[in-house]
Design a protein around this motif. Structure first.
Motif, mmCIF file in Angstrom:
data_model
loop_
_atom_site.group_PDB
_atom_site.id
_atom_site.type_symbol
_atom_site.label_atom_id
_atom_site.label_comp_id
_atom_site.label_asym_id
_atom_site.label_seq_id
_atom_site.Cartn_x
_atom_site.Cartn_y
_atom_site.Cartn_z
ATOM 1 N N TYR A 1 1.414 -2.028 30.939
ATOM 2 C CA TYR A 1 1.918 -2.908 31.991
ATOM 3 C C TYR A 1 2.726 -4.058 31.390
ATOM 4 O O TYR A 1 3.780 -4.430 31.924
ATOM 5 C CB TYR A 1 0.754 -3.456 32.816
ATOM 6 N N LEU A 2 2.234 -4.606 30.298
ATOM 7 C CA LEU A 2 2.988 -5.666 29.622
ATOM 8 C C LEU A 2 4.300 -5.121 29.065
ATOM 9 O O LEU A 2 5.342 -5.792 29.118
ATOM 10 C CB LEU A 2 2.156 -6.273 28.497
ATOM 11 N N ASN A 3 4.260 -3.895 28.536
ATOM 12 C CA ASN A 3 5.490 -3.284 28.020
ATOM 13 C C ASN A 3 6.510 -3.066 29.134
ATOM 14 O O ASN A 3 7.725 -3.187 28.912
ATOM 15 C CB ASN A 3 5.166 -1.957 27.334
ATOM 16 N N ALA A 4 6.030 -2.745 30.336
ATOM 17 C CA ALA A 4 6.944 -2.549 31.463
ATOM 18 C C ALA A 4 7.647 -3.852 31.811
ATOM 19 O O ALA A 4 8.869 -3.873 32.040
ATOM 20 C CB ALA A 4 6.169 -2.024 32.676
ATOM 21 N N LEU A 5 6.919 -4.946 31.828
ATOM 22 C CA LEU A 5 7.526 -6.245 32.132
ATOM 23 C C LEU A 5 8.494 -6.666 31.026
ATOM 24 O O LEU A 5 9.539 -7.264 31.293
ATOM 25 C CB LEU A 5 6.436 -7.294 32.321
ATOM 26 N N THR A 6 8.141 -6.337 29.779
ATOM 27 C CA THR A 6 9.034 -6.637 28.658
ATOM 28 C C THR A 6 10.318 -5.828 28.772
ATOM 29 O O THR A 6 11.422 -6.339 28.546
ATOM 30 C CB THR A 6 8.342 -6.340 27.325
ATOM 31 N N GLU A 7 10.200 -4.553 29.128
ATOM 32 C CA GLU A 7 11.367 -3.697 29.299
ATOM 33 C C GLU A 7 12.305 -4.259 30.364
ATOM 34 O O GLU A 7 13.534 -4.169 30.241
ATOM 35 C CB GLU A 7 10.916 -2.279 29.698
ATOM 36 N N LEU A 8 11.735 -4.885 31.375
ATOM 37 C CA LEU A 8 12.534 -5.459 32.458
ATOM 38 C C LEU A 8 13.019 -6.863 32.134
ATOM 39 O O LEU A 8 13.713 -7.481 32.947
ATOM 40 C CB LEU A 8 11.709 -5.489 33.747
ATOM 41 N N GLU A 9 12.630 -7.371 30.953
ATOM 42 C CA GLU A 9 13.015 -8.704 30.497
ATOM 43 C C GLU A 9 12.570 -9.784 31.485
ATOM 44 O O GLU A 9 13.263 -10.777 31.729
ATOM 45 C CB GLU A 9 14.528 -8.783 30.256
ATOM 46 N N ILE A 10 11.391 -9.585 32.058
ATOM 47 C CA ILE A 10 10.803 -10.595 32.944
ATOM 48 C C ILE A 10 10.094 -11.617 32.068
ATOM 49 O O ILE A 10 9.176 -11.275 31.324
ATOM 50 C CB ILE A 10 9.826 -9.960 33.943
ATOM 51 N N PRO A 11 10.500 -12.868 32.111
ATOM 52 C CA PRO A 11 9.979 -13.854 31.159
ATOM 53 C C PRO A 11 8.536 -14.263 31.422
ATOM 54 O O PRO A 11 8.033 -14.163 32.548
ATOM 55 C CB PRO A 11 10.932 -15.048 31.351
ATOM 56 N N LEU A 12 7.889 -14.721 30.366
ATOM 57 C CA LEU A 12 6.579 -15.342 30.480
ATOM 58 C C LEU A 12 6.737 -16.695 31.168
ATOM 59 O O LEU A 12 7.846 -17.239 31.220
ATOM 60 C CB LEU A 12 5.978 -15.530 29.090
ATOM 61 N N PRO A 13 5.625 -17.239 31.703
ATOM 62 C CA PRO A 13 4.254 -16.741 31.641
ATOM 63 C C PRO A 13 3.937 -15.790 32.797
ATOM 64 O O PRO A 13 4.659 -15.735 33.787
ATOM 65 C CB PRO A 13 3.422 -18.024 31.756
ATOM 66 N N TYR A 14 2.811 -15.049 32.630
ATOM 67 C CA TYR A 14 2.296 -14.173 33.667
ATOM 68 C C TYR A 14 0.905 -14.660 34.061
ATOM 69 O O TYR A 14 0.100 -15.027 33.208
ATOM 70 C CB TYR A 14 2.162 -12.724 33.177
ATOM 71 N N SER A 15 0.619 -14.638 35.341
ATOM 72 C CA SER A 15 -0.728 -14.912 35.817
ATOM 73 C C SER A 15 -1.519 -13.605 35.783
ATOM 74 O O SER A 15 -1.064 -12.580 36.308
ATOM 75 C CB SER A 15 -0.686 -15.473 37.243
ATOM 76 N N LEU A 16 -2.696 -13.638 35.176
ATOM 77 C CA LEU A 16 -3.529 -12.447 35.009
ATOM 78 C C LEU A 16 -4.873 -12.674 35.676
ATOM 79 O O LEU A 16 -5.514 -13.712 35.470
ATOM 80 C CB LEU A 16 -3.725 -12.161 33.517
ATOM 81 N N SER A 17 -5.317 -11.720 36.479
ATOM 82 C CA SER A 17 -6.618 -11.854 37.140
ATOM 83 C C SER A 17 -7.236 -10.481 37.350
ATOM 84 O O SER A 17 -6.548 -9.459 37.354
ATOM 85 C CB SER A 17 -6.480 -12.578 38.480
ATOM 86 N N LEU A 18 -8.550 -10.485 37.533
ATOM 87 C CA LEU A 18 -9.317 -9.258 37.738
ATOM 88 C C LEU A 18 -10.232 -9.463 38.940
ATOM 89 O O LEU A 18 -10.825 -10.536 39.107
ATOM 90 C CB LEU A 18 -10.139 -8.942 36.487
ATOM 91 N N SER A 19 -10.350 -8.438 39.769
ATOM 92 C CA SER A 19 -11.229 -8.495 40.933
ATOM 93 C C SER A 19 -12.053 -7.221 41.009
ATOM 94 O O SER A 19 -11.515 -6.125 40.789
ATOM 95 C CB SER A 19 -10.420 -8.661 42.226
#
Length: 400
Positions: free
Chosen positions: A307-325
Protein backbone atom coordinates in the motif's frame (compact mmCIF):
# COMPACT_ATOMS: atom_id res chain seq x y z
CA UNK A 1 8.30 25.71 -15.56
CA UNK A 2 9.76 24.91 -12.11
CA UNK A 3 11.03 21.55 -10.82
CA UNK A 4 7.75 20.62 -9.14
CA UNK A 5 6.66 18.31 -11.95
CA UNK A 6 9.77 16.17 -11.39
CA UNK A 7 10.38 13.50 -8.79
CA UNK A 8 13.16 14.99 -6.68
CA UNK A 9 15.24 11.81 -6.90
CA UNK A 10 15.26 12.18 -10.69
CA UNK A 11 16.40 15.82 -10.84
CA UNK A 12 19.71 16.11 -12.72
CA UNK A 13 22.17 18.80 -13.76
CA UNK A 14 20.31 19.19 -17.06
CA UNK A 15 17.11 20.02 -15.15
CA UNK A 16 18.94 22.64 -13.08
CA UNK A 17 20.58 24.02 -16.22
CA UNK A 18 17.16 24.26 -17.88
CA UNK A 19 16.12 26.77 -15.21
CA UNK A 20 19.06 28.96 -16.25
CA UNK A 21 18.76 28.46 -20.01
CA UNK A 22 15.06 29.34 -19.99
CA UNK A 23 15.44 32.14 -17.47
CA UNK A 24 12.79 30.63 -15.20
CA UNK A 25 11.78 33.31 -12.69
CA UNK A 26 11.47 32.88 -8.97
CA UNK A 27 7.88 32.39 -7.90
CA UNK A 28 5.69 31.24 -5.06
CA UNK A 29 7.08 27.70 -5.44
CA UNK A 30 10.76 28.19 -6.33
CA UNK A 31 13.62 30.38 -5.10
CA UNK A 32 17.32 30.51 -5.98
CA UNK A 33 20.31 30.99 -3.71
CA UNK A 34 23.87 31.40 -4.94
CA UNK A 35 25.41 30.18 -1.67
CA UNK A 36 24.43 28.04 1.31
CA UNK A 37 25.07 30.27 4.30
CA UNK A 38 24.04 29.72 7.94
CA UNK A 39 27.08 30.77 9.98
CA UNK A 40 25.66 33.64 12.05
CA UNK A 41 22.47 33.71 14.11
CA UNK A 42 20.87 36.09 11.62
CA UNK A 43 21.81 33.85 8.68
CA UNK A 44 20.34 30.80 10.43
CA UNK A 45 17.06 32.62 11.06
CA UNK A 46 16.90 33.83 7.45
CA UNK A 47 17.62 30.34 6.12
CA UNK A 48 14.93 28.77 8.30
CA UNK A 49 12.48 31.54 7.43
CA UNK A 50 12.94 30.68 3.75
CA UNK A 51 12.10 27.04 4.45
CA UNK A 52 9.13 27.67 6.74
CA UNK A 53 7.68 30.20 4.28
CA UNK A 54 7.29 27.40 1.73
CA UNK A 55 5.82 25.04 4.35
CA UNK A 56 3.33 27.65 5.54
CA UNK A 57 2.07 28.26 2.01
CA UNK A 58 2.00 25.92 -1.00
CA UNK A 59 5.39 24.23 -0.63
CA UNK A 60 8.18 24.48 -3.17
CA UNK A 61 11.87 24.13 -3.98
CA UNK A 62 14.81 26.11 -2.63
CA UNK A 63 17.65 25.71 -5.17
CA UNK A 64 21.23 26.46 -4.10
CA UNK A 65 24.08 27.09 -6.51
CA UNK A 66 22.16 29.37 -8.88
CA UNK A 67 22.84 33.11 -9.01
CA UNK A 68 19.58 34.98 -9.60
CA UNK A 69 19.54 38.16 -11.67
CA UNK A 70 16.53 40.42 -11.25
CA UNK A 71 14.42 37.55 -9.98
CA UNK A 72 15.31 34.96 -12.62
CA UNK A 73 17.82 32.09 -12.77
CA UNK A 74 20.94 33.83 -14.09
CA UNK A 75 23.92 31.44 -13.81
CA UNK A 76 24.63 27.96 -12.50
CA UNK A 77 27.65 28.76 -10.34
CA UNK A 78 27.57 25.73 -8.01
CA UNK A 79 28.37 25.60 -4.32
CA UNK A 80 31.95 26.14 -3.21
CA UNK A 81 33.60 23.87 -0.62
CA UNK A 82 30.43 21.83 -0.27
CA UNK A 83 30.69 18.77 2.02
CA UNK A 84 27.49 16.81 1.58
CA UNK A 85 27.17 14.91 4.87
CA UNK A 86 28.18 17.92 6.92
CA UNK A 87 25.78 20.28 5.14
CA UNK A 88 22.77 17.97 5.20
CA UNK A 89 23.37 17.14 8.85
CA UNK A 90 23.50 20.82 9.80
CA UNK A 91 20.30 21.57 7.90
CA UNK A 92 18.47 18.70 9.59
CA UNK A 93 19.69 19.89 13.00
CA UNK A 94 18.56 23.47 12.35
CA UNK A 95 15.11 22.29 11.30
CA UNK A 96 14.84 20.03 14.32
CA UNK A 97 16.08 22.52 16.92
CA UNK A 98 14.66 25.86 15.80
CA UNK A 99 11.40 25.22 13.91
CA UNK A 100 8.14 24.54 15.77
CA UNK A 101 6.27 22.37 15.05
CA UNK A 102 8.64 20.20 13.06
CA UNK A 103 8.11 20.24 9.29
CA UNK A 104 7.27 16.77 8.01
CA UNK A 105 8.40 15.49 4.64
CA UNK A 106 11.32 17.83 3.87
CA UNK A 107 13.58 16.16 1.28
CA UNK A 108 16.98 17.16 -0.09
CA UNK A 109 18.92 16.24 -3.19
CA UNK A 110 22.58 16.97 -3.88
CA UNK A 111 23.34 17.18 -7.61
CA UNK A 112 26.97 16.85 -8.78
CA UNK A 113 27.85 19.31 -11.54
CA UNK A 114 30.23 18.89 -14.42
CA UNK A 115 32.33 21.71 -12.97
CA UNK A 116 33.13 19.57 -9.94
CA UNK A 117 30.86 21.66 -7.74
CA UNK A 118 27.35 20.83 -6.53
CA UNK A 119 23.82 22.13 -6.52
CA UNK A 120 21.43 21.45 -3.65
CA UNK A 121 17.64 21.33 -3.92
CA UNK A 122 15.56 21.36 -0.74
CA UNK A 123 11.93 20.42 -1.39
CA UNK A 124 9.50 21.59 1.25
CA UNK A 125 5.90 20.33 1.20
CA UNK A 126 2.87 22.43 1.95
CA UNK A 127 2.58 21.44 5.58
CA UNK A 128 -0.25 19.66 7.35
CA UNK A 129 0.99 21.03 10.67
CA UNK A 130 1.37 24.70 9.65
CA UNK A 131 1.90 27.40 10.67
CA UNK A 132 5.56 26.78 11.47
CA UNK A 133 7.49 29.24 13.59
CA UNK A 134 11.21 29.96 13.57
CA UNK A 135 12.39 30.40 17.14
CA UNK A 136 16.10 31.14 17.55
CA UNK A 137 17.99 33.09 20.22
CA UNK A 138 14.84 34.74 21.52
CA UNK A 139 13.60 35.79 18.07
CA UNK A 140 10.38 34.31 16.65
CA UNK A 141 9.05 34.60 13.11
CA UNK A 142 6.15 33.26 11.02
CA UNK A 143 6.62 33.57 7.25
CA UNK A 144 4.62 32.87 4.11
CA UNK A 145 5.26 33.20 0.38
CA UNK A 146 3.64 34.90 -2.56
CA UNK A 147 4.79 35.60 -6.12
CA UNK A 148 7.22 38.21 -4.82
CA UNK A 149 8.90 35.90 -2.33
CA UNK A 150 8.94 35.58 1.45
CA UNK A 151 7.01 37.85 3.81
CA UNK A 152 5.91 37.89 7.47
CA UNK A 153 2.42 36.56 8.15
CA UNK A 154 0.02 39.02 9.74
CA UNK A 155 -2.44 38.20 12.53
CA UNK A 156 -5.34 37.32 10.25
CA UNK A 157 -3.16 35.02 8.13
CA UNK A 158 -1.86 33.30 11.25
CA UNK A 159 -5.40 32.75 12.48
CA UNK A 160 -6.41 31.28 9.12
CA UNK A 161 -3.38 28.98 9.14
CA UNK A 162 -4.22 27.60 12.58
CA UNK A 163 -7.83 27.02 11.55
CA UNK A 164 -6.76 25.26 8.34
CA UNK A 165 -4.45 22.98 10.34
CA UNK A 166 -7.33 21.85 12.53
CA UNK A 167 -9.58 21.47 9.50
CA UNK A 168 -7.23 19.04 7.73
CA UNK A 169 -7.08 16.74 10.76
CA UNK A 170 -10.83 16.95 11.26
CA UNK A 171 -11.54 16.12 7.63
CA UNK A 172 -9.32 13.02 7.74
CA UNK A 173 -10.94 11.89 10.98
CA UNK A 174 -14.42 12.55 9.59
CA UNK A 175 -13.65 10.48 6.50
CA UNK A 176 -12.51 7.58 8.66
CA UNK A 177 -15.48 7.75 11.04
CA UNK A 178 -17.94 7.95 8.15
CA UNK A 179 -16.39 4.90 6.53
CA UNK A 180 -16.44 2.96 9.80
CA UNK A 181 -20.10 3.87 10.26
CA UNK A 182 -20.97 2.54 6.82
CA UNK A 183 -19.05 -0.69 7.41
CA UNK A 184 -20.80 -1.21 10.74
CA UNK A 185 -24.11 -0.80 8.91
CA UNK A 186 -23.15 -3.39 6.32
CA UNK A 187 -22.58 -0.87 3.52
CA UNK A 188 -19.64 -2.48 1.73
CA UNK A 189 -18.36 -1.78 -1.80
CA UNK A 190 -18.62 -5.54 -2.37
CA UNK A 191 -20.45 -8.22 -0.29
CA UNK A 192 -18.23 -9.62 2.49
CA UNK A 193 -18.19 -13.19 3.77
CA UNK A 194 -17.96 -12.17 7.45
CA UNK A 195 -19.04 -9.33 9.73
CA UNK A 196 -16.10 -9.21 12.19
CA UNK A 197 -13.77 -6.88 10.36
CA UNK A 198 -10.17 -5.67 10.44
CA UNK A 199 -9.95 -2.26 8.77
CA UNK A 200 -6.73 -0.45 7.89
CA UNK A 201 -6.89 3.16 6.71
CA UNK A 202 -3.97 4.99 5.08
CA UNK A 203 -5.09 8.54 4.38
CA UNK A 204 -2.62 10.97 2.77
CA UNK A 205 -3.02 14.48 4.14
CA UNK A 206 -2.60 15.72 0.58
CA UNK A 207 -5.97 14.17 -0.20
CA UNK A 208 -7.83 16.76 1.87
CA UNK A 209 -5.46 19.63 1.23
CA UNK A 210 -5.71 19.75 -2.56
CA UNK A 211 -8.49 19.52 -5.12
CA UNK A 212 -6.70 17.16 -7.50
CA UNK A 213 -7.96 13.66 -8.18
CA UNK A 214 -6.28 10.53 -9.47
CA UNK A 215 -7.04 9.66 -13.06
CA UNK A 216 -7.88 6.20 -14.38
CA UNK A 217 -4.31 5.63 -15.57
CA UNK A 218 -3.03 6.51 -12.08
CA UNK A 219 -5.32 3.97 -10.44
CA UNK A 220 -4.18 1.26 -12.85
CA UNK A 221 -0.52 2.10 -12.27
CA UNK A 222 -0.95 1.96 -8.49
CA UNK A 223 -2.37 -1.56 -8.67
CA UNK A 224 0.49 -3.10 -10.65
CA UNK A 225 3.07 -5.49 -9.16
CA UNK A 226 0.61 -6.74 -6.51
CA UNK A 227 0.84 -3.49 -4.55
CA UNK A 228 -2.85 -3.51 -3.58
CA UNK A 229 -3.07 -7.15 -2.53
CA UNK A 230 -5.96 -7.53 -0.07
CA UNK A 231 -5.12 -8.60 3.48
CA UNK A 232 -5.04 -12.37 4.06
CA UNK A 233 -5.75 -13.30 0.45
CA UNK A 234 -4.19 -15.68 -2.06
CA UNK A 235 -6.09 -14.61 -5.17
CA UNK A 236 -7.61 -11.29 -6.20
CA UNK A 237 -8.68 -9.07 -9.06
CA UNK A 238 -9.55 -5.42 -9.56
CA UNK A 239 -12.51 -3.49 -10.88
CA UNK A 240 -13.38 0.18 -11.15
CA UNK A 241 -16.19 1.60 -9.04
CA UNK A 242 -17.59 5.05 -8.32
CA UNK A 243 -14.95 5.79 -5.66
CA UNK A 244 -11.92 4.68 -7.65
CA UNK A 245 -10.36 1.22 -7.90
CA UNK A 246 -11.55 -1.80 -5.91
CA UNK A 247 -9.22 -4.79 -5.52
CA UNK A 248 -11.11 -7.77 -4.12
CA UNK A 249 -10.06 -11.24 -3.04
CA UNK A 250 -11.41 -14.42 -4.55
CA UNK A 251 -14.66 -15.57 -2.97
CA UNK A 252 -17.66 -17.85 -3.20
CA UNK A 253 -21.43 -17.39 -3.34
CA UNK A 254 -21.00 -13.82 -4.50
CA UNK A 255 -19.04 -12.77 -1.40
CA UNK A 256 -15.35 -12.01 -0.83
CA UNK A 257 -13.09 -12.32 2.21
CA UNK A 258 -11.26 -9.00 1.83
CA UNK A 259 -10.81 -5.95 -0.37
CA UNK A 260 -8.73 -2.81 -0.88
CA UNK A 261 -10.38 0.41 -2.00
CA UNK A 262 -8.14 3.09 -3.53
CA UNK A 263 -10.10 6.32 -3.88
CA UNK A 264 -9.51 9.08 -6.39
CA UNK A 265 -8.22 11.25 -3.53
CA UNK A 266 -5.49 8.69 -2.83
CA UNK A 267 -7.10 7.20 0.29
CA UNK A 268 -6.60 3.48 0.95
CA UNK A 269 -9.10 1.34 2.86
CA UNK A 270 -8.16 -2.31 3.38
CA UNK A 271 -10.81 -4.58 4.94
CA UNK A 272 -10.51 -8.26 5.96
CA UNK A 273 -13.56 -10.26 7.10
CA UNK A 274 -12.40 -13.82 7.92
CA UNK A 275 -9.51 -13.58 10.39
CA UNK A 276 -11.84 -12.76 13.30
CA UNK A 277 -14.77 -14.98 12.40
CA UNK A 278 -15.67 -17.20 15.43
CA UNK A 279 -14.64 -20.82 14.99
CA UNK A 280 -14.61 -24.06 16.92
CA UNK A 281 -11.46 -24.77 18.91
CA UNK A 282 -12.65 -28.10 20.28
CA UNK A 283 -14.86 -30.79 18.81
CA UNK A 284 -18.54 -29.98 19.44
CA UNK A 285 -17.49 -26.83 21.30
CA UNK A 286 -19.17 -23.45 20.76
CA UNK A 287 -17.64 -21.04 18.23
CA UNK A 288 -14.89 -19.07 19.98
CA UNK A 289 -14.49 -15.31 19.58
CA UNK A 290 -10.74 -14.93 19.27
CA UNK A 291 -8.08 -12.60 17.90
CA UNK A 292 -5.23 -14.93 16.83
CA UNK A 293 -2.22 -13.28 18.42
CA UNK A 294 0.23 -13.85 15.57
CA UNK A 295 -1.74 -14.20 12.36
CA UNK A 296 -3.74 -10.99 12.54
CA UNK A 297 -0.55 -8.95 12.87
CA UNK A 298 1.34 -11.01 10.28
CA UNK A 299 -1.42 -10.63 7.69
CA UNK A 300 -1.40 -6.83 8.02
CA UNK A 301 2.39 -6.65 7.92
CA UNK A 302 2.47 -8.70 4.73
CA UNK A 303 0.03 -6.43 2.88
CA UNK A 304 1.04 -3.03 4.31
CA UNK A 305 4.29 -2.44 2.30
CA UNK A 306 2.40 -2.77 -0.99
CA UNK A 307 0.00 0.00 0.00
CA UNK A 308 2.85 2.37 0.78
CA UNK A 309 4.51 1.42 -2.51
CA UNK A 310 1.28 2.27 -4.34
CA UNK A 311 1.21 5.76 -2.83
CA UNK A 312 4.90 6.19 -3.65
CA UNK A 313 4.26 5.14 -7.25
CA UNK A 314 1.59 7.84 -7.45
CA UNK A 315 4.02 10.37 -5.93
CA UNK A 316 1.52 11.24 -3.21
CA UNK A 317 3.56 13.13 -0.61
CA UNK A 318 3.87 12.42 3.08
CA UNK A 319 2.54 12.56 5.71
CA UNK A 320 -0.09 9.81 5.80
CA UNK A 321 -2.59 9.24 8.58
CA UNK A 322 -2.58 5.56 9.60
CA UNK A 323 -5.24 3.85 11.71
CA UNK A 324 -6.60 0.40 12.48
CA UNK A 325 -10.13 -0.61 13.45
CA UNK A 326 -11.55 -3.93 14.63
CA UNK A 327 -15.32 -4.00 14.21
CA UNK A 328 -17.97 -6.13 15.95
CA UNK A 329 -15.48 -7.59 18.44
CA UNK A 330 -17.20 -7.25 21.84
CA UNK A 331 -16.37 -10.31 23.97
CA UNK A 332 -13.34 -11.37 21.90
CA UNK A 333 -10.13 -12.73 23.49
CA UNK A 334 -6.52 -12.60 22.37
CA UNK A 335 -5.16 -16.09 21.61
CA UNK A 336 -1.52 -17.11 21.45
CA UNK A 337 -0.09 -19.65 19.02
CA UNK A 338 -2.70 -19.23 16.33
CA UNK A 339 -5.96 -20.82 17.42
CA UNK A 340 -4.61 -23.13 20.11
CA UNK A 341 -4.96 -21.70 23.62
CA UNK A 342 -6.01 -18.51 25.41
CA UNK A 343 -3.27 -16.15 26.54
CA UNK A 344 -5.23 -13.63 28.52
CA UNK A 345 -8.80 -13.84 29.79
CA UNK A 346 -9.77 -10.18 29.57
CA UNK A 347 -12.38 -9.78 26.86
CA UNK A 348 -12.82 -6.75 24.65
CA UNK A 349 -15.46 -4.62 26.36
CA UNK A 350 -16.89 -2.72 23.38
CA UNK A 351 -18.30 -3.38 19.96
CA UNK A 352 -15.60 -1.60 17.98
CA UNK A 353 -11.92 -0.85 18.59
CA UNK A 354 -10.78 2.29 16.79
CA UNK A 355 -7.12 3.03 17.37
CA UNK A 356 -5.78 6.54 17.48
CA UNK A 357 -4.51 7.93 14.19
CA UNK A 358 -0.75 8.16 13.82
CA UNK A 359 1.24 10.07 11.20
CA UNK A 360 3.66 8.33 8.88
CA UNK A 361 6.36 10.96 8.48
CA UNK A 362 9.08 8.92 6.79
CA UNK A 363 9.13 5.79 4.65
CA UNK A 364 12.57 4.84 5.94
CA UNK A 365 11.09 3.62 9.23
CA UNK A 366 10.55 -0.18 9.45
CA UNK A 367 6.96 -1.09 8.65
CA UNK A 368 6.54 -3.00 11.90
CA UNK A 369 7.61 0.12 13.80
CA UNK A 370 4.93 2.15 12.02
CA UNK A 371 2.25 -0.41 12.89
CA UNK A 372 3.33 -1.28 16.41
CA UNK A 373 1.37 1.51 18.19
CA UNK A 374 -1.80 0.23 16.51
CA UNK A 375 -1.07 -3.38 17.43
CA UNK A 376 -0.31 -2.36 21.02
CA UNK A 377 -3.66 -0.61 21.41
CA UNK A 378 -5.53 -3.78 20.45
CA UNK A 379 -3.51 -5.76 22.98
CA UNK A 380 -4.27 -3.05 25.56
CA UNK A 381 -7.98 -3.67 24.99
CA UNK A 382 -7.33 -7.30 25.91
CA UNK A 383 -5.56 -6.44 29.17
CA UNK A 384 -1.99 -6.64 27.92
CA UNK A 385 0.67 -3.90 27.94
CA UNK A 386 1.42 -4.34 24.25
CA UNK A 387 1.99 -6.85 21.47
CA UNK A 388 4.09 -9.84 22.52
CA UNK A 389 5.36 -10.26 18.95
CA UNK A 390 8.19 -7.73 19.25
CA UNK A 391 11.63 -8.54 20.63
CA UNK A 392 13.73 -6.30 22.88
CA UNK A 393 15.16 -4.54 19.84
CA UNK A 394 11.68 -3.60 18.62
CA UNK A 395 11.72 -6.13 15.76
CA UNK A 396 8.57 -8.08 14.92
CA UNK A 397 9.04 -11.75 15.76
CA UNK A 398 6.13 -14.18 15.85
CA UNK A 399 5.67 -15.30 19.46
CA UNK A 400 5.98 -19.03 20.01
Amino acid sequence: MSLQHLNLDAVSESDIMHLVDEGIPESKIIEYKQALIYATDEQKREFLSDLTAFANTDGGDLVFGIAEVQGVAGELVGLNNFVQDDALGKIENLLRDFVQPRILGVTMRVIPLGSGKHSLVIRIPSSFTAPHMVRHQGVTRFCGRNSNGKYDLDVSELRSAFIANETYADRLRTFRINRIGKLCNGEYPVPLAGKHLMVLHILPVDGVRRDGRLQTADLVRASKEYRLKPINSSGWGDVFNFDGLLVKSSGAAGKVDSYVQLTRKGFIEAVESQMLEPRQLTENGPPAKIVPSVEWERSILQAFPGYLNALTELEIPLPYSLSLSLLNVRGFLIYVGGFNRPYYDQVIDRDHLLTEEILIESLSIPHSTMLRPLFDQVWNACGRGGSINFDEGGNWRAHR
